[in-house]
Design a protein around this motif. Structure first.
Motif, PDB file in Angstrom:
ATOM      1  N   LEU A   1       7.317  -1.643   5.228  1.00 51.04           N
ATOM      2  CA  LEU A   1       6.366  -0.824   4.480  1.00 51.04           C
ATOM      3  C   LEU A   1       4.938  -1.182   4.866  1.00 51.04           C
ATOM      4  O   LEU A   1       4.662  -2.296   5.302  1.00 51.04           O
ATOM      5  CB  LEU A   1       6.559  -1.026   2.980  1.00 51.04           C
ATOM      6  CG  LEU A   1       7.920  -0.644   2.389  1.00 51.04           C
ATOM      7  CD1 LEU A   1       7.895  -0.818   0.873  1.00 51.04           C
ATOM      8  CD2 LEU A   1       8.313   0.770   2.758  1.00 51.04           C
ATOM      9  N   SER A   2       4.041  -0.254   4.675  1.00 52.71           N
ATOM     10  CA  SER A   2       2.634  -0.505   4.952  1.00 52.71           C
ATOM     11  C   SER A   2       2.043  -1.415   3.883  1.00 52.71           C
ATOM     12  O   SER A   2       2.655  -1.676   2.835  1.00 52.71           O
ATOM     13  CB  SER A   2       1.859   0.810   4.989  1.00 52.71           C
ATOM     14  OG  SER A   2       1.802   1.377   3.679  1.00 52.71           O
ATOM     15  N   VAL A   3       0.840  -1.893   4.158  1.00 51.13           N
ATOM     16  CA  VAL A   3       0.124  -2.700   3.164  1.00 51.13           C
ATOM     17  C   VAL A   3      -0.016  -1.911   1.864  1.00 51.13           C
ATOM     18  O   VAL A   3       0.270  -2.417   0.771  1.00 51.13           O
ATOM     19  CB  VAL A   3      -1.251  -3.123   3.711  1.00 51.13           C
ATOM     20  CG1 VAL A   3      -2.134  -3.689   2.595  1.00 51.13           C
ATOM     21  CG2 VAL A   3      -1.084  -4.133   4.837  1.00 51.13           C
ATOM     22  N   HIS A   4      -0.438  -0.662   1.985  1.00 54.05           N
ATOM     23  CA  HIS A   4      -0.587   0.183   0.791  1.00 54.05           C
ATOM     24  C   HIS A   4       0.738   0.317   0.054  1.00 54.05           C
ATOM     25  O   HIS A   4       0.793   0.175  -1.181  1.00 54.05           O
ATOM     26  CB  HIS A   4      -1.106   1.563   1.193  1.00 54.05           C
ATOM     27  CG  HIS A   4      -0.960   2.606   0.131  1.00 54.05           C
ATOM     28  ND1 HIS A   4      -1.726   2.623  -1.015  1.00 54.05           N
ATOM     29  CD2 HIS A   4      -0.085   3.665   0.028  1.00 54.05           C
ATOM     30  CE1 HIS A   4      -1.350   3.644  -1.776  1.00 54.05           C
ATOM     31  NE2 HIS A   4      -0.363   4.280  -1.173  1.00 54.05           N
ATOM     32  N   GLU A   5       1.806   0.595   0.768  1.00 57.07           N
ATOM     33  CA  GLU A   5       3.112   0.800   0.130  1.00 57.07           C
ATOM     34  C   GLU A   5       3.605  -0.474  -0.548  1.00 57.07           C
ATOM     35  O   GLU A   5       4.207  -0.420  -1.623  1.00 57.07           O
ATOM     36  CB  GLU A   5       4.116   1.293   1.165  1.00 57.07           C
ATOM     37  CG  GLU A   5       3.835   2.719   1.638  1.00 57.07           C
ATOM     38  CD  GLU A   5       4.608   3.093   2.879  1.00 57.07           C
ATOM     39  OE1 GLU A   5       4.774   4.304   3.116  1.00 57.07           O
ATOM     40  OE2 GLU A   5       5.036   2.184   3.643  1.00 57.07           O
ATOM     41  N   ASN A   6       3.360  -1.633   0.064  1.00 58.82           N
ATOM     42  CA  ASN A   6       3.726  -2.903  -0.565  1.00 58.82           C
ATOM     43  C   ASN A   6       2.996  -3.091  -1.880  1.00 58.82           C
ATOM     44  O   ASN A   6       3.577  -3.533  -2.871  1.00 58.82           O
ATOM     45  CB  ASN A   6       3.399  -4.067   0.373  1.00 58.82           C
ATOM     46  CG  ASN A   6       4.559  -4.488   1.243  1.00 58.82           C
ATOM     47  OD1 ASN A   6       5.383  -5.309   0.854  1.00 58.82           O
ATOM     48  ND2 ASN A   6       4.622  -3.910   2.441  1.00 58.82           N
ATOM     49  N   LEU A   7       1.718  -2.746  -1.893  1.00 55.65           N
ATOM     50  CA  LEU A   7       0.913  -2.971  -3.088  1.00 55.65           C
ATOM     51  C   LEU A   7       1.343  -2.087  -4.241  1.00 55.65           C
ATOM     52  O   LEU A   7       1.386  -2.531  -5.395  1.00 55.65           O
ATOM     53  CB  LEU A   7      -0.569  -2.746  -2.774  1.00 55.65           C
ATOM     54  CG  LEU A   7      -1.244  -3.803  -1.898  1.00 55.65           C
ATOM     55  CD1 LEU A   7      -2.669  -3.383  -1.561  1.00 55.65           C
ATOM     56  CD2 LEU A   7      -1.244  -5.166  -2.580  1.00 55.65           C
ATOM     57  N   VAL A   8       1.673  -0.836  -3.958  1.00 60.53           N
ATOM     58  CA  VAL A   8       1.958   0.099  -5.044  1.00 60.53           C
ATOM     59  C   VAL A   8       3.434   0.126  -5.415  1.00 60.53           C
ATOM     60  O   VAL A   8       3.808   0.723  -6.434  1.00 60.53           O
ATOM     61  CB  VAL A   8       1.478   1.534  -4.693  1.00 60.53           C
ATOM     62  CG1 VAL A   8      -0.019   1.525  -4.403  1.00 60.53           C
ATOM     63  CG2 VAL A   8       2.262   2.115  -3.522  1.00 60.53           C
ATOM     64  N   ALA A   9       4.285  -0.523  -4.635  1.00 59.05           N
ATOM     65  CA  ALA A   9       5.736  -0.429  -4.855  1.00 59.05           C
ATOM     66  C   ALA A   9       6.148  -0.909  -6.239  1.00 59.05           C
ATOM     67  O   ALA A   9       7.047  -0.344  -6.864  1.00 59.05           O
ATOM     68  CB  ALA A   9       6.488  -1.220  -3.787  1.00 59.05           C
ATOM     69  N   THR A  10       5.505  -1.951  -6.735  1.00 60.71           N
ATOM     70  CA  THR A  10       5.878  -2.515  -8.045  1.00 60.71           C
ATOM     71  C   THR A  10       4.707  -2.494  -9.026  1.00 60.71           C
ATOM     72  O   THR A  10       4.733  -3.190 -10.038  1.00 60.71           O
ATOM     73  CB  THR A  10       6.393  -3.959  -7.889  1.00 60.71           C
ATOM     74  OG1 THR A  10       5.381  -4.748  -7.241  1.00 60.71           O
ATOM     75  CG2 THR A  10       7.663  -4.001  -7.041  1.00 60.71           C
ATOM     76  N   ALA A  11       3.688  -1.703  -8.723  1.00 61.27           N
ATOM     77  CA  ALA A  11       2.474  -1.684  -9.545  1.00 61.27           C
ATOM     78  C   ALA A  11       2.750  -1.128 -10.938  1.00 61.27           C
ATOM     79  O   ALA A  11       3.580  -0.247 -11.127  1.00 61.27           O
ATOM     80  CB  ALA A  11       1.392  -0.857  -8.865  1.00 61.27           C
ATOM     81  N   ARG A  12       2.039  -1.705 -11.908  1.00 66.15           N
ATOM     82  CA  ARG A  12       2.100  -1.239 -13.291  1.00 66.15           C
ATOM     83  C   ARG A  12       0.678  -0.961 -13.777  1.00 66.15           C
ATOM     84  O   ARG A  12      -0.280  -1.572 -13.278  1.00 66.15           O
ATOM     85  CB  ARG A  12       2.774  -2.276 -14.194  1.00 66.15           C
ATOM     86  CG  ARG A  12       4.198  -2.611 -13.785  1.00 66.15           C
ATOM     87  CD  ARG A  12       4.817  -3.615 -14.742  1.00 66.15           C
ATOM     88  NE  ARG A  12       4.987  -3.037 -16.065  1.00 66.15           N
ATOM     89  CZ  ARG A  12       4.897  -3.738 -17.194  1.00 66.15           C
ATOM     90  NH1 ARG A  12       4.588  -5.022 -17.161  1.00 66.15           N
ATOM     91  NH2 ARG A  12       5.099  -3.155 -18.362  1.00 66.15           N
ATOM     92  N   PRO A  13       0.501  -0.063 -14.736  1.00 65.35           N
ATOM     93  CA  PRO A  13      -0.847   0.267 -15.213  1.00 65.35           C
ATOM     94  C   PRO A  13      -1.554  -0.958 -15.803  1.00 65.35           C
ATOM     95  O   PRO A  13      -0.918  -1.809 -16.438  1.00 65.35           O
ATOM     96  CB  PRO A  13      -0.583   1.330 -16.294  1.00 65.35           C
ATOM     97  CG  PRO A  13       0.765   1.884 -15.978  1.00 65.35           C
ATOM     98  CD  PRO A  13       1.549   0.742 -15.400  1.00 65.35           C
ATOM     99  N   GLY A  14      -2.845  -1.027 -15.585  1.00 70.41           N
ATOM    100  CA  GLY A  14      -3.629  -2.125 -16.126  1.00 70.41           C
ATOM    101  C   GLY A  14      -4.928  -2.283 -15.372  1.00 70.41           C
ATOM    102  O   GLY A  14      -5.260  -1.471 -14.495  1.00 70.41           O
TER     103      GLY A  14
END
Length: 231
Positions: free
Chosen positions: A94-107
Motif C-alpha cells: 500500500l502507499s503511504v497515504h493508504e497505510n495512514l488511512v487504513a485504520t484511521a478513526r475520527p479525532g
C-alpha cells in the motif's frame, strides 16, 4: 487519577508457557513511561497482554478504568490504545497515504497533522511502503497509530536499527507528542534518550518487575536500570 492503562498482577503467556509473573504497570494521562529490559525478559509480552495479543491468565488489565481483561484486541484498540509494533509491520504493497488511512478513526489527529509531524511522509504520500527506508517506515508506523486517535501510544522498540539522524527525528517527535499531552509507553534500549523523555521507568527481568523509578534515573550509568539492560 484514573490510569489510561493499568495492569495489576498480570500473569500470562503462550499456551502452556508462562512468561509474565505478576506485572504491575500504569500509565496516566500525559505521562511517558519507559519499559526496559534485555531481550526475552517480557517487554513485548507485557505489551501484548495489555493489547489482548497475549493470553492473560491472572490479574486485571484496565483502560481508563474499564476492565478489558480477555477482550478481543480490536476492542482494546478501540478503547484507546495505539500500537507501533516492533519491526514496524507497515502494509508493504500500500502507499503511504493508504497505510495512514487504513485504520484511521475520527479525532484530532489527521493525515495533515501526521505530515506536519513527519514531512518526509508528505513527500512520499503516493509511494509504496516497501520502498521506504527503515526510518521512514517507522515514521509511517507512528503516523498510522496516531491516526487511530489513541489515548495511549505504545511503541515497541521505538528506534531499533535506525540511523542516528532518524533516531534523533523520532525522539524529537515523541518529545513533541509528550508536550501535547499524549500518554506514551515506550520500549527502547537508548537509556540516555529515554532519560530525557520518560517521567517514570519500569524494568523487567524474566517476566517480573525488577525495578521501577523516575525516568531521570535511566541516565545513571551505575544504577540498577543499567544492569537490567546490560549483557
Amino acid at each position: 487519577m484514573t490510569a489510561v492503562l493499568e495492569m495489576v498482577g498480570v500473569t500470562g503467556g503462550y499456551g502452556p508457557a508462562q512468561v509474565l509473573f505478576g506485572i504491575d504497570l500504569a500509565v496516566h494521562a500525559g505521562e511517558v513511561v519507559a519499559l526496559i529490559g534485555r531481550n526475552g525478559m517480557g517487554k513485548s509480552s507485557t505489551i501484548g497482554a495489555a493489547l489482548g495479543l497475549v493470553t492473560v491468565t491472572g490479574g486485571r488489565v484496565r483502560v481508563d478504568g474499564t476492565d478489558v481483561t480477555g477482550a478481543a484486541p480490536h476492542r482494546i484498540a478501540r478503547a484507546g490504545l495505539g500500537l507501533v509494533p516492533e519491526g514496524r509491520q507497515v502494509f508493504p504493497g500500500l502507499s503511504v497515504h493508504e497505510n495512514l488511512v487504513a485504520t484511521a478513526r475520527p479525532g484530532p489527529w489527521t493525515e495533515a497533522r501526521v505530515h506536519e509531524l513527519f514531512p518526509r511522509l508528505a513527500e512520499r504520500t503516493g509511494q509504496r511502503a516497501r520502498l521506504l527506508s527503515g526510518g521512514e517506515q517507522q515514521m509511517l508506523a507512528i503516523g498510522r497509530a496516531l491516526l487511530t486517535n489513541p489515548r495511549l501510544l505504545i511503541l515497541d522498540e521505538a528506534t531499533e536499527g535506525l540511523a542516528p539522524l532518524i533516531r534523533r527525528d523520532i525522539w524529537a517527535a515523541l518529545a513533541r507528542l509528550k508536550a501535547e499531552g499524549l500518554a506514551i509507553l515506550v520500549v527502547d534500549k537508548d537509556l540516555k534518550a529515554l532519560a530525557r523523555l520518560a517521567d517514570r521507568a519500569v524494568g523487567l527481568e524474566r517476566g517480573r518487575v525488577a525495578w521501577a523509578g523516575p525516568g531521570a534515573a535511566l541516565a545513571d550509568t551505575g544504577g540498577a536500570a543499567r544492569r537490567l539492560v546490560g549483557v
